[in-house]
Design a protein around this motif. Structure first.
Motif, PDB file in Angstrom:
ATOM      1  N   ASN A   1      32.053  49.594  34.964  1.00  0.00           N
ATOM      2  CA  ASN A   1      32.299  48.767  36.126  1.00  0.00           C
ATOM      3  C   ASN A   1      32.434  49.590  37.402  1.00  0.00           C
TER       4      ASN A   1
ATOM      5  N   ASN B   1      36.097  46.186  46.724  1.00  0.00           N
ATOM      6  CA  ASN B   1      36.168  46.906  45.456  1.00  0.00           C
ATOM      7  C   ASN B   1      37.108  48.094  45.656  1.00  0.00           C
TER       8      ASN B   1
ATOM      9  N   VAL C   1      41.151  37.862  42.110  1.00  0.00           N
ATOM     10  CA  VAL C   1      40.738  39.109  41.464  1.00  0.00           C
ATOM     11  C   VAL C   1      39.641  38.743  40.478  1.00  0.00           C
ATOM     12  N   LEU C   2      38.466  39.333  40.680  1.00  0.00           N
ATOM     13  CA  LEU C   2      37.297  39.038  39.844  1.00  0.00           C
ATOM     14  C   LEU C   2      37.165  39.985  38.660  1.00  0.00           C
ATOM     15  N   ALA C   3      37.562  41.243  38.850  1.00  0.00           N
ATOM     16  CA  ALA C   3      37.451  42.241  37.783  1.00  0.00           C
ATOM     17  C   ALA C   3      38.594  43.234  37.923  1.00  0.00           C
TER      18      ALA C   3
ATOM     19  N   GLU D   1      42.393  44.943  37.642  1.00  0.00           N
ATOM     20  CA  GLU D   1      43.719  44.493  38.034  1.00  0.00           C
ATOM     21  C   GLU D   1      44.186  45.364  39.185  1.00  0.00           C
TER      22      GLU D   1
ATOM     23  N   LYS E   1      45.879  40.242  37.922  1.00  0.00           N
ATOM     24  CA  LYS E   1      44.783  40.540  36.998  1.00  0.00           C
ATOM     25  C   LYS E   1      43.583  39.642  37.239  1.00  0.00           C
ATOM     26  N   ALA E   2      42.448  40.028  36.657  1.00  0.00           N
ATOM     27  CA  ALA E   2      41.217  39.242  36.778  1.00  0.00           C
ATOM     28  C   ALA E   2      41.491  37.784  36.429  1.00  0.00           C
TER      29      ALA E   2
ATOM     30  N   CYS F   1      38.687  47.564  40.619  1.00  0.00           N
ATOM     31  CA  CYS F   1      39.204  46.213  40.835  1.00  0.00           C
ATOM     32  C   CYS F   1      38.358  45.554  41.920  1.00  0.00           C
ATOM     33  N   ARG F   2      37.764  44.396  41.621  1.00  0.00           N
ATOM     34  CA  ARG F   2      36.959  43.633  42.591  1.00  0.00           C
ATOM     35  C   ARG F   2      37.724  42.381  42.974  1.00  0.00           C
TER      36      ARG F   2
END
Length: 174
Positions: free
Chosen positions: A4, A84, A104-106, A108, A122-123, A144-145
């Motif tokens: 990622n 990101n 949050v998409l991805a 944490e 978190k995601a 983290c995204r």
């Protein structure tokens, strides 16, 4: 490190819809917008999908994609972007003059406030941030995204009359 980490540099696909001359819905564009990495490859990157200077917006107006800039919400407008945050990277304490809706998409992230309170997000979890002084800490080995929709907001004025002004994160000189 995980795969990622490509989130930091890959940009993001954006599909924009509009109306044709007869009022039918149509696709305007389908493109990948580049990411902006002002803090280098081990920091944060940003992709701004759309910024509007005021609301209500004109849905026939073409989206404004701002490149090579840190997202900022116009005083009476809106901003839609993704941030990101690299593994083991922290974004310093700052305040925006906006109401920020975030998901949050991805990965944490730790959201830290100037009161020294912290929350792990978190995601799949959401944030409504109301112009507070805050920092972001990615304490993991994953990117983290976070997707943000920011809405221009009035400055917070305390009962004492003190104004809580925006504090801007400076982009390092090249």
């Amino acid at each position: 490190m995980s795969s990622n980490t490509t989130l930091l540099t890959s940009g993001a696909r954006l599909i924009v819809t509009t109306h044709n001359a007869s009022g039918k819905s149509t696709f305007h564009s389908d493109l990948t917008l580049p990411s902006f990495s002002p803090f280098g490859p081990s920091g944060s990157s940003f992709t701004i999908f759309d910024t509007r200077s005021s609301v209500p917006v004109n849905n026939l107006q073409e989206p404004t994609h701002l490149r090579d800039t840190i997202p900022r919400v116009p005083a009476s407008g809106v901003n839609f972007c993704v941030t990101n945050i690299a593994p083991r990277f922290s974004v310093p304490m700052h305040r925006t003059l906006s109401l920020d809706y975030a998901v949050v998409l991805a990965g944490e992230i730790v959201l830290a406030l100037d009161s020294r309170e912290e929350r792990m997000v978190k995601a799949g979890e959401f944030i409504v941030q109301q112009g507070v002084n805050h920092a972001w800490h990615n304490r993991t080995d994953e990117v983290c995204r976070i997707a943000f929709v920011g809405v221009g907001a009035e400055m917070v004025v305390l009962g004492s009359g003190e104004e809580l002004r925006e504090t801007v994160i400076k982009v390092p000189a090249k």
